[in-house]
Enzyme design. Structure first.
Site, PDB file in Angstrom:
ATOM      1  N   ARG A 162       0.557  -0.983   0.422  1.00 26.05           N
ATOM      2  CA  ARG A 162       0.363  -0.009  -0.339  1.00 26.05           C
ATOM      3  C   ARG A 162       0.642   1.402   0.068  1.00 26.05           C
ATOM      4  O   ARG A 162       0.759   1.696   0.994  1.00 26.05           O
ATOM      5  CB  ARG A 162      -0.825  -0.185   0.783  1.00 26.05           C
ATOM      6  CG  ARG A 162      -2.477  -1.077   1.219  1.00 26.05           C
ATOM      7  CD  ARG A 162      -3.244  -0.807  -0.339  1.00 26.05           C
ATOM      8  NE  ARG A 162      -4.285  -1.483   0.272  1.00 26.05           N
ATOM      9  CZ  ARG A 162      -4.351  -3.126  -0.009  1.00 26.05           C
ATOM     10  NH1 ARG A 162      -3.018  -3.477  -0.532  1.00 26.05           N
ATOM     11  NH2 ARG A 162      -5.116  -3.736  -0.136  1.00 26.05           N
ATOM     12  N   SER A 236     -10.116  -0.638   3.061  1.00 26.06           N
ATOM     13  CA  SER A 236      -9.450  -0.854   4.371  1.00 26.06           C
ATOM     14  C   SER A 236      -9.433   0.507   4.421  1.00 26.06           C
ATOM     15  O   SER A 236      -8.484   1.504   4.390  1.00 26.06           O
ATOM     16  CB  SER A 236      -8.388  -1.455   4.300  1.00 26.06           C
ATOM     17  OG  SER A 236      -9.391  -2.480   3.967  1.00 26.06           O
ATOM     18  N   GLU A 332      -5.085   3.816   6.297  1.00 27.42           N
ATOM     19  CA  GLU A 332      -4.518   3.872   5.297  1.00 27.42           C
ATOM     20  C   GLU A 332      -5.302   5.117   4.031  1.00 27.42           C
ATOM     21  O   GLU A 332      -4.626   5.206   3.375  1.00 27.42           O
ATOM     22  CB  GLU A 332      -4.644   2.280   4.442  1.00 27.42           C
ATOM     23  CG  GLU A 332      -4.440   1.860   3.627  1.00 27.42           C
ATOM     24  CD  GLU A 332      -5.188   1.713   2.258  1.00 27.42           C
ATOM     25  OE1 GLU A 332      -5.438   1.871   1.485  1.00 27.42           O
ATOM     26  OE2 GLU A 332      -5.926   0.700   2.781  1.00 27.42           O
TER      27      GLU A 332
HETATM   28  N1  EPU Z   1     -10.775 -10.387  10.159  1.00 26.43           N
HETATM   29  C1  EPU Z   1     -11.273 -10.648  11.454  1.00 26.43           C
HETATM   30  N2  EPU Z   1     -12.390  -9.889  11.381  1.00 26.43           N
HETATM   31  C2  EPU Z   1     -12.346  -8.650  10.495  1.00 26.43           C
HETATM   32  C3  EPU Z   1     -11.542  -8.830   9.466  1.00 26.43           C
HETATM   33  C4  EPU Z   1     -11.032  -9.479   8.970  1.00 26.43           C
HETATM   34  O1  EPU Z   1     -11.480 -11.303  12.231  1.00 26.43           O
HETATM   35  O2  EPU Z   1     -13.167  -8.203  10.659  1.00 26.43           O
HETATM   36  C5  EPU Z   1      -9.885 -11.986  10.362  1.00 26.43           C
HETATM   37  C6  EPU Z   1      -9.652 -12.308   8.267  1.00 26.43           C
HETATM   38  O3  EPU Z   1     -10.688 -13.679   9.222  1.00 26.43           O
HETATM   39  C7  EPU Z   1      -8.696 -12.928   8.575  1.00 26.43           C
HETATM   40  C8  EPU Z   1      -7.305 -11.777   8.446  1.00 26.43           C
HETATM   41  O4  EPU Z   1      -7.766 -11.115   9.023  1.00 26.43           O
HETATM   42  O5  EPU Z   1      -8.370 -14.113   9.088  1.00 26.43           O
HETATM   43  C9  EPU Z   1      -7.431 -10.990   6.747  1.00 26.43           C
HETATM   44  O6  EPU Z   1      -8.809 -10.993   6.335  1.00 26.43           O
HETATM   45  P1  EPU Z   1      -9.574 -10.807   5.292  1.00 26.43           P
HETATM   46  O7  EPU Z   1      -8.208 -11.805   3.988  1.00 26.43           O
HETATM   47  O8  EPU Z   1     -10.812  -9.740   4.612  1.00 26.43           O
HETATM   48  O9  EPU Z   1      -8.282  -9.051   4.406  1.00 26.43           O
HETATM   49  P2  EPU Z   1      -7.974  -7.517   5.408  1.00 26.43           P
HETATM   50  O10 EPU Z   1      -6.014  -8.208   5.317  1.00 26.43           O
HETATM   51  O11 EPU Z   1      -8.210  -7.666   6.316  1.00 26.43           O
HETATM   52  C10 EPU Z   1      -7.189  -7.143   2.842  1.00 26.43           C
HETATM   53  C11 EPU Z   1      -6.801  -5.837   2.341  1.00 26.43           C
HETATM   54  C12 EPU Z   1      -8.035  -5.957   1.598  1.00 26.43           C
HETATM   55  C13 EPU Z   1      -8.077  -6.885   0.342  1.00 26.43           C
HETATM   56  C14 EPU Z   1      -8.493  -8.315   1.337  1.00 26.43           C
HETATM   57  C15 EPU Z   1      -8.042  -9.250   0.522  1.00 26.43           C
HETATM   58  C16 EPU Z   1      -5.663  -3.714   3.408  1.00 26.43           C
HETATM   59  C17 EPU Z   1      -5.281  -2.924   4.308  1.00 26.43           C
HETATM   60  N3  EPU Z   1      -6.803  -4.634   3.059  1.00 26.43           N
HETATM   61  O12 EPU Z   1      -7.926  -7.143   4.017  1.00 26.43           O
HETATM   62  O13 EPU Z   1      -8.269  -4.539   1.128  1.00 26.43           O
HETATM   63  O14 EPU Z   1      -9.507  -6.751  -0.201  1.00 26.43           O
HETATM   64  O15 EPU Z   1      -6.859  -8.324   2.060  1.00 26.43           O
HETATM   65  O16 EPU Z   1      -7.106  -9.453  -0.052  1.00 26.43           O
HETATM   66  O17 EPU Z   1      -4.266  -5.070   3.146  1.00 26.43           O
HETATM   67  C18 EPU Z   1      -8.691  -2.105   1.023  1.00 26.43           C
HETATM   68  O18 EPU Z   1      -7.474  -1.296   0.790  1.00 26.43           O
HETATM   69  O19 EPU Z   1      -9.454  -1.012   0.742  1.00 26.43           O
HETATM   70  C19 EPU Z   1      -9.224  -3.811   0.321  1.00 26.43           C
HETATM   71  C20 EPU Z   1     -10.561  -4.018   0.999  1.00 26.43           C
END
Ligand code: EPU
Length: 336
Positions: A162, A236, A332
C-alpha cells in the site's frame, strides 16, 4: 472553474465538504493549460480520482481537480504479453472488465476495487494475492512545479505494501496522467487466496478462466465489503501492521490463532481487521457512522456524518488496539 462546490458526489464516504474551487479536467491539454495559468503558489491543489481513498474532515480551501482523462490503447503485443496504456480517469473496475473481455489476464483478482486507474499506483492497490505492482509496466505523470511530463518505470515507483514513491518522497508533486499495464495472454491463474478456492469449488469449477476468478472475487468482496453506492466507505481504513515476530509471539500467548503472514526476516503482518474485532469494535455504530459488521477494517458513514467524527472514531480504535495489543495501527486513507 466553479466555486463553493459540494464534494459529496466525489468521495465514496459520501461526506459533505465544500471545495473553494473545483475544476473537472478531461484532457492532458486542459491540465497543462490550467496549471500554467494558475501557478501552485495561488493555493493548495487536490487532485481527485474516484475519491475512494479519502476522508474529508473539512472544507477544502484550495482547488480540487477532478481528473476525468479517458481512453486506452494497446502499445505493444509480444511474447504472450499485451502492453496497454490507460488514461488516469478511467474507472478501475471498468478497465478490469474490459481486459477480461479482451482475454488479457493479470487483473482478475483486482476486480470490483473502487476508484480510478490513475490512483491505483499511488498506494499499490491489492487484493486476493495480487498487487498492482504485479501487472504494472510504467506511468506518465505531470510534475506540478516544473510543468514537465515524466515517465516512471517499475523500480522508480518504489512499490511497497500500500505504498509508492508518490505517497512518500514525491507526495503532492505529480499528477498521474496514464498507466501502462503488462497483461498476459497465456494466463497464470492465482487462486492462492483460500476464499477464492472455496468459491470455485462450490461452483464445481476445476480449471478456472480469468472470468471465473473475477466472478469469485466479486462474490467474496460483495459478501464482506460494503458497496459504497449503498453505504459510504473508503475500503480498508487502516493498513495491516507489520511487526516484529516477538510481538506476534506475545499475542499468541492469549490468542493462539491470531492471523498472521510472513513479511520478511523477523517480521510478520497482522490482520488489522482481526485486531479491531478483538478490541470490541466490529459492527459498532455511533449514531450515523461506525465499524462495518462484516469487516472491521472498514469504517462506514450510514448517512450525513461528519468526517471529523469518523476521524475521531479511528483515533479511538488506534488507542484501543495499542492498549490491548501494543500494536500501532496506521491509517490507509488520506485525511483531508
Ligand atoms: N478478520 C477478522 N475480523 C475482521 C476482518 C478480518 O478476524 O473483521 C480476519 C480474517 O478472518 C482473516 C484476516 O483477518 O483471517 C484477513 O482478513 P481478509 O482476508 O478479509 O483481508 P484483510 O487483510 O482484512 C486485505 C486488504 C483488502 C483486501 C483483502 C483481500 C489491506 C489493508 N486490506 O484485507 O483491501 O480486499 O486483504 O485481499 O491490506 C482495501 O485496501 O480497501 C481493501 C479492502
Amino acid at each position: 472553474m466553479d466555486q463553493n462546490v459540494s464534494l459529496k458526489p466525489f468521495n465514496t464516504f459520501g461526506l459533505e465538504a465544500k471545495a473553494q474551487n473545483f475544476l473537472e479536467i478531461k484532457s492532458q491539454e486542459e491540465l497543462v493549460e490550467f496549471l500554467k495559468e494558475n501557478p501552485l503558489a495561488k493555493g493548495p491543489l487536490l487532485p481527485l480520482g474516484g475519491g475512494s481513498n479519502i476522508l474529508l474532515t473539512q472544507d477544502y480551501q484550495g482547488t480540487v481537480l477532478k481528473l476525468s482523462l479517458k481512453g486506452k490503447h494497446i502499445l505493444k503485443e509480444q511474447d504472450g504479453f499485451t502492453l496497454v496504456e490507460v488514461a488516469g480517469g478511467e474507472n478501475w473496475h471498468d478497465f478490469v472488465n474490459w481486459s477480461i473481455a479482451q482475454g488479457y489476464g493479470g487483473m482478475e483478482n483486482l476486480s470490483l476495487i473502487p476508484g480510478s486507474v490513475g490512483a491505483s499506483p499511488m498506494q499499490n492497490i491489492g487484493a486476493y494475492g495480487i498487487e498492482i505492482k504485479d501487472v504494472f509496466h510504467s506511468l506518465e505523470a505531470y510534475e506540478i512545479n516544473t510543468g514537465k511530463i515524466k515517465s516512471f518505470n517499475h523500480s522508480e515507483c518504489k512499490f511497497g505494501y500500500r505504498e509508492s514513491v508518490f505517497k512518500r518522497e514525491l507526495k503532492d508533486q505529480f499528477i498521474i496522467l496514464s498507466v501502462s499495464f503488462k497483461l498476459t495472454k497465456n494466463h497464470q491463474i492465482n487462486s492462492s487466496y483460500g476464499a477464492i478456492n472455496t468459491e470455485l469449488e462450490e461452483n464445481g469449477i476445476k480449471n478456472p478462466s480469468i472470468k471465473d476468478i473475477s466472478n469469485a472475487v466479486i462474490v467474496i468482496r460483495s459478501s464482506k465489503l460494503p458497496n459504497p453506492k449503498e453505504i459510504g466507505n473508503a475500503g480498508s481504513f487502516f493498513k495491516n501492521p507489520v511487526v516484529d515476530i516477538e510481538v506476534l509471539r506475545e499475542i499468541q500467548k492469549n490468542y493462539e490463532n491470531a492471523p498472521n503472514y510472513p513479511a520478511g526476516e523477523g517480521k510478520v503482518k497482522l490482520a488489522a481487521g482481526w485486531l479491531i474485532e478483538q478490541a470490541g469494535w466490529k459492527g459498532k455504530t455511533i449514531s450515523t457512522y461506525g465499524v462495518h459488521k462484516n469487516q472491521a477494517l472498514v469504517l462506514v458513514n450510514y448517512s450525513n456524518s461528519q468526517g471529523n467524527d469518523i476521524f475521531d472514531l479511528s483515533t479511538s480504535i488506534i488507542e484501543d488496539v495499542r492498549t490491548k495489543f501494543g500494536v500501532e495501527l496506521e491509517r490507509e486513507v488520506n485525511i483531508i
